[in-house]
Design an enzyme around this catalytic site. Structure first.
Site, PDB file in Angstrom:
ATOM      1  N   TYR A   1      -7.923   0.359 -21.983  1.00  0.00           N
ATOM      2  CA  TYR A   1      -7.916  -0.247 -20.997  1.00  0.00           C
ATOM      3  C   TYR A   1      -8.821  -0.478 -20.070  1.00  0.00           C
ATOM      4  O   TYR A   1      -9.374   0.699 -19.620  1.00  0.00           O
ATOM      5  CB  TYR A   1      -6.251  -0.143 -20.295  1.00  0.00           C
ATOM      6  CG  TYR A   1      -6.117  -0.937 -19.080  1.00  0.00           C
ATOM      7  CD1 TYR A   1      -5.768  -2.453 -19.403  1.00  0.00           C
ATOM      8  CD2 TYR A   1      -6.393  -0.683 -17.780  1.00  0.00           C
ATOM      9  CE1 TYR A   1      -5.582  -3.239 -18.381  1.00  0.00           C
ATOM     10  CE2 TYR A   1      -5.984  -1.438 -16.728  1.00  0.00           C
ATOM     11  CZ  TYR A   1      -5.750  -2.868 -17.062  1.00  0.00           C
ATOM     12  OH  TYR A   1      -5.718  -3.676 -16.064  1.00  0.00           O
TER      13      TYR A   1
ATOM     14  N   ASP B   1     -16.426   4.473 -18.765  1.00  0.00           N
ATOM     15  CA  ASP B   1     -15.309   4.132 -17.965  1.00  0.00           C
ATOM     16  C   ASP B   1     -14.420   5.450 -17.421  1.00  0.00           C
ATOM     17  O   ASP B   1     -13.762   5.718 -18.088  1.00  0.00           O
ATOM     18  CB  ASP B   1     -14.345   3.074 -18.598  1.00  0.00           C
ATOM     19  CG  ASP B   1     -13.328   2.559 -17.542  1.00  0.00           C
ATOM     20  OD1 ASP B   1     -13.122   3.166 -16.591  1.00  0.00           O
ATOM     21  OD2 ASP B   1     -12.817   1.651 -17.634  1.00  0.00           O
TER      22      ASP B   1
ATOM     23  N   LYS C   1     -10.845   3.322  -8.620  1.00  0.00           N
ATOM     24  CA  LYS C   1      -9.555   4.196  -8.384  1.00  0.00           C
ATOM     25  C   LYS C   1      -9.657   5.085  -7.205  1.00  0.00           C
ATOM     26  O   LYS C   1     -10.013   4.616  -6.072  1.00  0.00           O
ATOM     27  CB  LYS C   1      -8.803   4.757  -9.393  1.00  0.00           C
ATOM     28  CG  LYS C   1      -8.198   3.699 -10.517  1.00  0.00           C
ATOM     29  CD  LYS C   1      -7.252   4.409 -11.227  1.00  0.00           C
ATOM     30  CE  LYS C   1      -6.561   3.463 -12.547  1.00  0.00           C
ATOM     31  NZ  LYS C   1      -5.652   2.514 -11.783  1.00  0.00           N
TER      32      LYS C   1
HETATM   33  C1  LIG Z   1      -9.909   3.161 -17.427  1.00  0.00           C
HETATM   34  C2  LIG Z   1      -9.630   2.344 -16.519  1.00  0.00           C
HETATM   35  N1  LIG Z   1     -10.710   1.155 -16.311  1.00  0.00           N
HETATM   36  C3  LIG Z   1     -10.595  -0.063 -15.346  1.00  0.00           C
HETATM   37  C4  LIG Z   1      -9.307  -0.026 -14.768  1.00  0.00           C
HETATM   38  C5  LIG Z   1      -9.198  -1.279 -13.788  1.00  0.00           C
HETATM   39  O1  LIG Z   1      -9.365  -0.826 -12.538  1.00  0.00           O
HETATM   40  P1  LIG Z   1      -8.905  -2.000 -11.514  1.00  0.00           P
HETATM   41  O2  LIG Z   1      -7.353  -1.845 -11.590  1.00  0.00           O
HETATM   42  O3  LIG Z   1      -9.461  -1.302 -10.015  1.00  0.00           O
HETATM   43  O4  LIG Z   1      -9.343  -3.244 -11.573  1.00  0.00           O
HETATM   44  C6  LIG Z   1      -8.356   0.826 -14.965  1.00  0.00           C
HETATM   45  C7  LIG Z   1      -6.856   0.510 -14.244  1.00  0.00           C
HETATM   46  O5  LIG Z   1      -6.101   1.184 -14.484  1.00  0.00           O
HETATM   47  C8  LIG Z   1      -8.548   1.935 -15.644  1.00  0.00           C
HETATM   48  O6  LIG Z   1      -7.560   2.893 -15.983  1.00  0.00           O
END
Ligand SMILES: Cc1ncc(COP(=O)(O)O)c(C=O)c1O
Length: 394
Positions: free
Chosen positions: A135, A219, A248
């Site tokens: 994700y 990520d 986050k």
């Molecule tokens: C691993 C990862 N990348 C990207 C995101 C996306 O972040 P945002 O919700 O701040 O757009 C999330 C959100 O849960 C995530 O867990």
């Protein structure tokens, strides 16, 4: 249902048919309080955001102080804003060579989008590789590299030229080739239900990316800032990415994302075309001061170590015939029950008893434990007692 709850359903766009709809009036440390006065022990941390605890006094003080100076003054990049500069400098002091230039944006998904653009700009290539069950966010580019078809099929066409490898599969590394611009990987998969790869896989991935000239993008939106027992999860394997994506917990409880690479690579965004990536609010002074204050708390009080210790305590205490395994590192844990209906019952039963756990996007058979990293031993013990009794009642 009271008037506020009705307005919540009528006037706020909803994301699911059955939101929890807790009516929060106060949050502090590891606790949330709702309007009725009931307190919850928070095992979610705003979804891996409140790593230093809700409303840490140092974070609140930094925000108030900055409010007295200035808020938004110009889109990102034009003026010298001390909060941005100090935060970027501090972040890069904690990172290895090659990760010395920070671009602040507003969210995790925006940082992912920008990292894809940067990888294309650096390599002059278009192909992207990501992992099954990953994700990376909800905007079009991030969704394109998200490995969960159920989240995507209504929104096609998405980005072309994306292929998916199985997380932790050595054979699938062949998917990275001379056409690949970037490979996007969570160093520990989060919403797949917390999947920890073999360090040797990350090492082999690094070697393959280097050999093929592809950018390795980690990520760390969910894994960053102490959550896994390290300031950044990549430290566990020692594998350093070409581009690091954060979000986050980065903003200390305020919205923020960032992508980080070398100054040389980042410089490519300044020309041909000029303003290759722009954002009005990215690097807003409030999340910068909040994020810097939170980072100093994280480092100064060694919360990563607490995450590691409390994670081990959860694993030690969560033993029950219905628990198949407790996966994860630090305070990024998945409790696997192997039964999606039972997960629902247990999460709701815990809620009745004042413990807030949560679900995963791509793993319905497990529930999530990701509390603020300031959680204490006594709180872990009482959370586990409630979870075990909820399991026995399930
Ligand atoms: C691993 C990862 N990348 C990207 C995101 C996306 O972040 P945002 O919700 O701040 O757009 C999330 C959100 O849960 C995530 O867990």
């Amino acid at each position: 249902m009271d008037a506020l709850h009705r307005s919540f359903l009528e006037h706020l766009a909803q994301t699911s048919p059955h939101p929890l709809a807790l009516d929060i009036v106060h949050a502090e440390g590891c606790h949330l309080t709702v309007r009725s006065g009931k307190r919850y022990l928070d095992l979610v941390a705003g979804l891996a955001v409140a790593n230093v605890g809700h409303r840490h006094p140092k974070v609140v003080e930094a925000i108030k102080d900055q409010c007295d100076r200035y808020l938004h003054v110009i889109p990102y990049g034009e003026f010298i804003q001390e909060p941005q500069v100090l935060f970027a400098k501090r972040l890069t002091e904690l990172l290895p060579a090659g990760l010395d230039s920070v671009y602040f944006v507003n969210s995790g998904t925006e940082a992912i989008e920008a990292s894809l653009k940067l990888a294309k700009r650096i390599t002059g290539r278009t192909a992207l590789v990501a992992c099954k069950k990953s994700y990376h966010g909800s905007t079009h580019g991030s969704l394109s590299i998200t490995g969960n078809e159920t989240k995507k099929y209504r929104y096609r066409p998405l980005l072309p030229d994306v292929s998916f490898m199985t997380f932790n599969s050595m054979e699938d590394l062949d998917l990275v080739d001379e056409r690949t611009a970037g490979v996007v990987v969570e160093p520990i998969q989060g919403d797949a239900g917390v999947r920890v790869p073999d360090p040797s896989w990350l090492e082999a991935l690094r070697v393959r990316c280097t050999a093929m000239g592809a950018m390795l993008i980690f990520d760390e939106v969910q894994t960053g800032f102490g959550r896994t027992g390290f300031t950044f999860a990549f430290e566990r394997s020692g594998v350093v990415p070409d581009i690091l994506v954060l979000g986050k917990a980065l903003g200390g409880g305020l919205p923020m994302g960032a992508f980080i690479s070398s100054s040389e690579r980042m410089h490519l965004l300044t020309h041909d075309p000029v303003l290759g990536h722009i954002t009005t609010f990215g690097g807003h002074p409030l999340p910068c001061v909040a994020g810097l204050a939170a980072l100093e708390v994280l480092i100064g009080t060694d919360l990563s170590l607490n995450a590691e210790r409390m994670g081990l305590l959860f694993k030690e205490l969560l033993v029950h015939p219905l628990i198949h395994e407790v996966r994860g590192e630090g305070l990024m844990l998945a409790v696997e029950l192997g039964d999606a209906d039972r997960v629902q019952r247990v999460v709701y039963r815990c809620l009745e008893h004042g413990v807030l756990g949560f679900w995963f996007l791509s793993c319905p058979t497990a529930f999530r434990i990701a509390p603020p990293l300031v959680i204490k031993e006594t709180e872990v013990k009482s959370a586990c007692a409630i979870i075990l009794s909820a399991l026995s009642d399930s």
